[in-house]
Design a protein around this motif. Structure first.
Motif, mmCIF file in Angstrom:
data_model
loop_
_atom_site.group_PDB
_atom_site.id
_atom_site.type_symbol
_atom_site.label_atom_id
_atom_site.label_comp_id
_atom_site.label_asym_id
_atom_site.label_seq_id
_atom_site.Cartn_x
_atom_site.Cartn_y
_atom_site.Cartn_z
ATOM 1 N N ASP A 115 0.870 -1.174 0.000
ATOM 2 C CA ASP A 115 0.000 0.000 0.000
ATOM 3 C C ASP A 115 0.909 1.227 0.000
ATOM 4 O OD1 ASP A 115 -2.257 1.604 0.106
ATOM 5 O OD2 ASP A 115 -2.419 1.482 2.289
ATOM 6 N N PHE A 116 1.523 1.476 -1.162
ATOM 7 C CA PHE A 116 2.569 2.492 -1.267
ATOM 8 C C PHE A 116 2.022 3.868 -0.907
ATOM 9 C CE2 PHE A 116 6.390 4.315 -3.367
ATOM 10 C CZ PHE A 116 7.321 3.439 -2.844
ATOM 11 N N PRO A 117 2.785 4.651 -0.139
ATOM 12 C CA PRO A 117 2.322 5.984 0.271
ATOM 13 C C PRO A 117 2.078 6.896 -0.938
ATOM 14 C CG PRO A 117 4.296 5.342 1.481
ATOM 15 C CD PRO A 117 4.094 4.328 0.400
ATOM 16 N N PRO A 118 1.004 7.701 -0.895
ATOM 17 C CA PRO A 118 0.696 8.590 -2.029
ATOM 18 C C PRO A 118 1.857 9.509 -2.418
ATOM 19 C CG PRO A 118 -1.139 8.529 -0.493
ATOM 20 C CD PRO A 118 -0.011 7.773 0.152
ATOM 21 N N ALA A 119 2.586 10.058 -1.450
ATOM 22 C CA ALA A 119 3.718 10.940 -1.785
ATOM 23 C C ALA A 119 4.781 10.164 -2.560
ATOM 24 C CB ALA A 119 4.317 11.551 -0.524
ATOM 25 N N GLY A 120 4.982 8.907 -2.203
ATOM 26 C CA GLY A 120 5.945 8.071 -2.917
ATOM 27 C C GLY A 120 5.481 7.775 -4.331
ATOM 28 N N SER A 121 4.194 7.487 -4.499
ATOM 29 C CA SER A 121 3.649 7.221 -5.839
ATOM 30 C C SER A 121 3.754 8.450 -6.732
ATOM 31 C CB SER A 121 2.184 6.769 -5.735
ATOM 32 O OG SER A 121 2.105 5.540 -5.059
ATOM 33 N N GLN A 122 3.478 9.617 -6.157
ATOM 34 C CA GLN A 122 3.585 10.864 -6.928
ATOM 35 C C GLN A 122 5.034 11.104 -7.349
ATOM 36 O OE1 GLN A 122 2.202 14.424 -4.962
ATOM 37 N NE2 GLN A 122 2.856 15.730 -6.646
ATOM 38 N N PHE A 123 5.959 10.895 -6.434
ATOM 39 C CA PHE A 123 7.382 11.057 -6.749
ATOM 40 C C PHE A 123 7.775 10.129 -7.896
ATOM 41 C CE2 PHE A 123 11.791 9.628 -6.069
ATOM 42 C CZ PHE A 123 12.459 10.833 -6.163
ATOM 43 N N LYS A 124 7.359 8.877 -7.813
ATOM 44 C CA LYS A 124 7.691 7.899 -8.849
ATOM 45 C C LYS A 124 7.128 8.336 -10.208
ATOM 46 C CE LYS A 124 7.368 3.481 -7.733
ATOM 47 N NZ LYS A 124 8.715 3.006 -8.018
ATOM 48 N N GLN A 125 5.906 8.846 -10.230
ATOM 49 C CA GLN A 125 5.300 9.307 -11.480
ATOM 50 C C GLN A 125 6.069 10.485 -12.072
ATOM 51 O OE1 GLN A 125 1.251 10.093 -10.323
ATOM 52 N NE2 GLN A 125 0.689 7.922 -10.359
ATOM 53 N N GLN A 126 6.518 11.393 -11.214
ATOM 54 C CA GLN A 126 7.289 12.531 -11.710
ATOM 55 C C GLN A 126 8.610 12.068 -12.319
ATOM 56 O OE1 GLN A 126 6.797 14.900 -7.915
ATOM 57 N NE2 GLN A 126 6.801 16.567 -9.429
ATOM 58 N N VAL A 127 9.286 11.145 -11.668
ATOM 59 C CA VAL A 127 10.540 10.614 -12.205
ATOM 60 C C VAL A 127 10.281 9.949 -13.550
ATOM 61 C CG1 VAL A 127 12.338 8.852 -11.857
ATOM 62 C CG2 VAL A 127 11.687 10.371 -9.965
ATOM 63 N N GLU A 128 9.255 9.125 -13.616
ATOM 64 C CA GLU A 128 8.937 8.403 -14.851
ATOM 65 C C GLU A 128 8.587 9.343 -15.994
ATOM 66 O OE1 GLU A 128 5.839 5.767 -13.507
ATOM 67 O OE2 GLU A 128 7.260 4.632 -12.266
ATOM 68 N N GLY A 129 8.011 10.509 -15.685
ATOM 69 C CA GLY A 129 7.607 11.462 -16.707
ATOM 70 C C GLY A 129 8.738 12.286 -17.299
#
Length: 180
Positions: free
Chosen positions: A54-68
């Protein structure tokens, strides 16, 4: 190639950090050559494998920014001859959970400044090792490890030290050519 999207990850949380000033100066010097986006690390929770399901939302957002981003620019100080803990934590968050490494296959460059005599040489070497482990190719040269001195960058964010300006211009030219 379209204008490369470069995610800037600053290894210091301090609002007035020397590395935040350096990142701003590099952005200004680059003009419209790159589309920069700062990827903040200050709100990331400490990485905890128990949170992988259940990955933390801040971590998921960070990952999406890196991927983008097409590439990354790490701008880091040196703390005790290594990288700051918040930066290492950000890399841990971005590379987890296993099999979902957001850094994998990215290209990056590293620059940094600290008041010590060797600037950020040790921190950059440690960061290169960590980035290699998460499959990030790092621009080999030039290494930009700056000994911070008052007055190199003025209050407006302009690089007024001519020697530093030339080094940063060389860096931007090499980074751009490497990304083409």
């Amino acid at each position: 190639m379209a204008t490369p999207r470069i995610g800037i990850i600053i290894g210091s949380l301090r609002e007035g950090s020397f590395n935040r000033q350096l990142a701003g100066a590099v952005r200004a010097m680059a003009g419209d050559r790159f589309a920069f986006e700062e990827i903040g690390i200050g709100d990331l929770p400490l990485y905890d494998q128990d949170d992988d399901a259940d990955f933390p939302p801040a971590g998921s957002q960070f990952k999406q920014q890196v991927e983008g981003c097409d590439a990354l620019l790490f701008v880091t100080p040196e703390y005790n001859r290594s990288i700051p803990g918040v930066l290492k934590n950000a890399i841990d968050v971005g590379s987890r959970p296993g099999g979902r490494n957001s850094f994998g296959g990215k290209r990056a460059a590293i620059i940094g400044t600290s008041p010590g005599a060797h600037g950020t040489v040790s921190a950059q070497q440690h960061l290169r090792n960590v980035l290699a482990a998460v499959d990030v190719a790092v621009l080999p040269q030039p290494e930009i490890a700056i000994q911070y001195r008052e007055g190199q960058i003025d209050a407006a964010g302009d690089v007024v030290d001519e020697r530093l300006r030339k080094r940063l211009q060389l860096f931007l030219d090499r980074f751009g050519a490497w990304l083409d």
